[in-house]
Design a protein around this motif. Structure first.
Motif, PDB file in Angstrom:
ATOM      1  N   UNK A  58     -68.696 -22.481 -15.758  1.00  0.00           N
ATOM      2  CA  UNK A  58     -67.566 -23.111 -15.528  1.00  0.00           C
ATOM      3  C   UNK A  58     -68.481 -24.622 -15.663  1.00  0.00           C
ATOM      4  N   UNK A  59     -68.142 -26.177 -16.340  1.00  0.00           N
ATOM      5  CA  UNK A  59     -68.447 -27.464 -15.487  1.00  0.00           C
ATOM      6  C   UNK A  59     -67.113 -27.827 -15.168  1.00  0.00           C
ATOM      7  N   UNK A  60     -67.451 -29.377 -15.368  1.00  0.00           N
ATOM      8  CA  UNK A  60     -66.881 -30.650 -15.220  1.00  0.00           C
ATOM      9  C   UNK A  60     -66.894 -31.567 -14.295  1.00  0.00           C
ATOM     10  N   UNK A  61     -65.566 -32.259 -14.117  1.00  0.00           N
ATOM     11  CA  UNK A  61     -65.847 -33.624 -12.523  1.00  0.00           C
ATOM     12  C   UNK A  61     -64.529 -33.043 -12.463  1.00  0.00           C
ATOM     13  N   UNK A  62     -62.902 -32.705 -13.249  1.00  0.00           N
ATOM     14  CA  UNK A  62     -62.078 -32.429 -12.828  1.00  0.00           C
ATOM     15  C   UNK A  62     -61.796 -31.090 -12.981  1.00  0.00           C
TER      16      UNK A  62
ATOM     17  N   UNK B 183     -58.851 -34.386  -4.155  1.00  0.00           N
ATOM     18  CA  UNK B 183     -59.158 -35.340  -4.706  1.00  0.00           C
ATOM     19  C   UNK B 183     -60.447 -35.756  -4.570  1.00  0.00           C
ATOM     20  N   UNK B 184     -61.339 -36.447  -5.797  1.00  0.00           N
ATOM     21  CA  UNK B 184     -62.457 -37.456  -5.210  1.00  0.00           C
ATOM     22  C   UNK B 184     -62.913 -38.366  -6.404  1.00  0.00           C
ATOM     23  N   UNK B 185     -62.140 -38.188  -7.248  1.00  0.00           N
ATOM     24  CA  UNK B 185     -62.322 -39.143  -8.611  1.00  0.00           C
ATOM     25  C   UNK B 185     -60.908 -40.114  -9.051  1.00  0.00           C
ATOM     26  N   UNK B 186     -61.580 -40.574  -9.758  1.00  0.00           N
ATOM     27  CA  UNK B 186     -60.279 -41.608 -10.350  1.00  0.00           C
ATOM     28  C   UNK B 186     -59.537 -40.677 -10.742  1.00  0.00           C
ATOM     29  N   UNK B 187     -60.015 -39.831 -11.275  1.00  0.00           N
ATOM     30  CA  UNK B 187     -58.679 -39.408 -13.050  1.00  0.00           C
ATOM     31  C   UNK B 187     -58.383 -37.756 -11.529  1.00  0.00           C
ATOM     32  N   UNK B 188     -59.106 -37.001 -10.655  1.00  0.00           N
ATOM     33  CA  UNK B 188     -57.978 -36.254 -10.173  1.00  0.00           C
ATOM     34  C   UNK B 188     -57.306 -37.166  -9.196  1.00  0.00           C
TER      35      UNK B 188
ATOM     36  N   UNK C 159     -67.348 -22.662 -20.326  1.00  0.00           N
ATOM     37  CA  UNK C 159     -66.132 -23.554 -20.551  1.00  0.00           C
ATOM     38  C   UNK C 159     -66.564 -25.044 -19.785  1.00  0.00           C
ATOM     39  N   UNK C 160     -65.748 -25.913 -20.608  1.00  0.00           N
ATOM     40  CA  UNK C 160     -66.401 -27.433 -19.708  1.00  0.00           C
ATOM     41  C   UNK C 160     -64.353 -28.274 -19.049  1.00  0.00           C
ATOM     42  N   UNK C 161     -63.989 -28.295 -17.875  1.00  0.00           N
ATOM     43  CA  UNK C 161     -62.968 -28.478 -18.357  1.00  0.00           C
ATOM     44  C   UNK C 161     -63.063 -30.334 -17.494  1.00  0.00           C
TER      45      UNK C 161
END
Length: 588
Positions: free
Chosen positions: A101-105, A380-385, A221-223
């Protein structure tokens, strides 16, 4: 000693530093190296952690990774060599049933949901995640629990000594870096513990991530995708999507959630190039239709997207293994709008429902209610998160019971690291209307003793303190701008909120937020809690901790408040340090 250096040294003892002016006086200075002196390996857990910390990468190595990010094969070849030296071949990993599983958020939450669902079927699970919050052994889990200190120590020294014995001097790096070492160790643990399946969270990257040595996962999976780690992944969400799609493998099914047009198109193209069947997850509402509403163990509306992805990953694995009770399929239509086939719509089984409900993932939309204090923890550490974090925090406040007999105080505890834009993150936090903004580095205590699991040799003490002062300056500028906009307007209130939550006239500037910088997390929590947290009862604060006028005035406000709401966010490492102090059992 320069004036700037003198001010930084005093910050080790003075907790609060005045806003705005302080940051501009400090020049960037290097020093205070945290590298430990060489020592002979012991056989205790903390000895293993101290030795592991010597493998933390340095700036020159990260620069090399940036240069090689367009050549993932170089990264994977180096990882294959380390794997071989550790006593395994790439083909040995095929024995593991891996969900990748990967993704940024949300990729960590997705993994946690997936692992808990499959464990509810009675399967023995492995789980590799990053980063850890309190102890490094959290990164390698068996049946949802971090491996024991004894098991960690045994596997660490076995792997470390094997790699030491196979040094030949010909490779550019004789020992793998920190994350690579833990990845290798996780594979060894899962194989020797004979897990039925392993859920593996990708690190920063995708195509060049060391976990991508996995050639035959059972499903990928890609979140959700957003802007993060731009110096390594690229400066657009499309470039980041290309990297994240690098985990796709020929013929291996993959699932993703609804993304903005650009990233979704990139993922689709990557899947077509690799001949990987890629499916778009339907929203959780489609799976709930005709059945009971699904209860999630993790709070926040954004967790529904992670849960929807987890259900598809778990069902795909169960289907491949001919497991009974994988959920009755409902009629569905192809997703023509997004040019991707829609993943199956099915009725979640009781095992799936229980797995979602019982999922625990500390530090992500976590609430600790302790006397008058309520701690809201989200890494949370990204804009979307951060947008999702703010929605969750405000909803939590809106649904709370109003206290009697005194005011409420809102406190922000924030830090941000790496190449992220702290001003962009803090701007999103402005609508929360904090009375105090507190900044500190990700250092639990000023003394490193007993904090080996959370040591970071990538930065110096000067650097992290300067960054906190910069955060304070950004916040003050944002706050002044907001105050000037509202100066001639009636302050708006949230739906259902009392007429005003501001502590005027006690606050000197009702339209602004007082801000403080502390030298470590422990000092920040001492000031915020004022001894009112029934669990966190540290010794007397060091002399001068409350010497600053803002700190002294705020202390009296916090002692008189009927309720204190503290949002801890901006960095998972900050959240981990807070949890270490608020929940001592996590360090056992």
């Amino acid at each position: 000693m320069s004036r700037a250096r003198s001010h930084l040294r005093s910050a080790l003892f003075l907790a609060a530093i005045s806003p705005l002016s302080a940051t501009t006086r400090f020049g960037a200075r290097r020093g205070l190296s945290a590298w430990p002196a060489p020592q002979e390996p012991g056989m205790e857990y903390q000895d293993a952690v101290r030795t592991l910390n010597t493998l933390q990468t340095n700036a020159s190595y990260l620069e090399k990774v940036k240069r090689q990010r367009g050549d993932p094969q170089t990264q994977l070849e180096a990882m294959e060599l380390f794997l071989e030296r550790s006593g395994l071949q790439v083909e040995d990993l095929n024995q593991l049933n891996i969900i990748h599983v990967t993704g940024t958020k949300g990729k960590g939450s997705t993994c946690a949901f997936t692992e808990r669902i499959l464990r509810s079927y009675g399967l023995k699970t492995g789980f590799f995640s990053s980063p850890h919050l309190v102890q490094v052994r959290e990164r390698i889990r068996i049946n949802g629990q971090p491996i024991s200190p004894e098991l960690f120590t045994k596997h660490f020294w076995r792997l470390y000594q094997r790699l030491e014995e196979t040094k030949d001097g010909s490779s550019c790096a004789s020992m793998p870096a920190y994350f690579r070492f833990l990845t290798l160790m996780a594979f060894h643990v899962f194989l020797q513990e004979k897990v039925d399946l392993a859920v593996v969270e990708v690190g920063i990257g995708g195509a060049y991530d060391c976990t991508n040595i996995i050639r035959k996962p059972v499903v990928c999976g890609v979140s959700s995708l957003g802007i993060d780690h731009t110096s390594l992944l690229g400066d657009t969400v499309e470039k980041i999507a290309w990297q994240k799609g690098g985990i796709f493998k020929r013929g291996v099914p993959a699932f993703t959630v609804l993304q903005p047009d650009g990233p979704l198109a990139v993922l689709r193209d990557r899947a077509q190039q690799i001949s990987c069947p890629l499916y778009l997850c339907p929203p959780l509402e489609a799976l709930e239709e005709g059945g009971p509403p699904l209860t999630l163990g993790l709070e926040g509306e954004h967790q529904r997207s992670n849960a929807a992805l987890a259900l598809q990953l778990a069902r795909c694995w169960l289907q491949q293994k001919d497991h009974q009770g994988i959920g009755e399929l409902k009629a569905s239509r192809p997703s023509l709008q997004w040019q991707l086939p829609l993943a199956p719509i099915f009725q979640p089984t009781s095992h799936m429902q229980h797995g979602l409900r019982d999922t625990e993932w500390p530090g992500r939309t976590q609430v600790l209610r302790r006397g008058p204090l309520t701690w809201y923890l989200d890494g949370a550490h990204t804009v979307s998160s951060m947008q999702a974090c703010v929605r969750w925090f405000r909803q939590e406040l809106h649904g709370r019971e109003k206290p009697d007999g005194g005011p409420e105080v809102r406190v922000l505890l924030f830090n941000s690291t790496g190449d992220r834009d702290p001003a962009a993150l803090m701007k999103l936090l402005q609508p929360c209307k904090f009375h105090y903004a507190v900044f500190c580095p990700n250092l639990t205590e000023m003394s490193p003793t007993g904090n080996e699991d959370q040591q970071n040799f990538m930065v110096t003490l000067d650097q992290v303190l300067l960054r906190c002062l910069t955060h304070q300056q950004h916040w003050s500028l944002l706050d002044e701008g907001q105050a000037s906009l509202n100066l001639w307007n009636t302050p708006s209130t949230e739906p259902g909120a009392p007429t005003s939550l501001l502590l005027a006239p006690r606050l000197p500037h009702p339209l602004s937020t007082s801000s403080l910088v502390f030298s470590c997390i422990s000092h920040a929590l001492q000031w915020i809690s004022q001894g009112r947290d029934p669990v966190f009862q540290p010794p007397s604060p060091p002399r001068g901790l409350l010497a600053h006028p803002v700190a002294g005035h705020g202390a009296s406000m916090l002692r008189e408040a009927a309720a204190i709401h503290v949002l801890v966010t901006g960095s998972l490492h900050l959240v981990g340090g807070v949890l270490k102090l608020l929940e001592p059992s996590l360090s056992q």
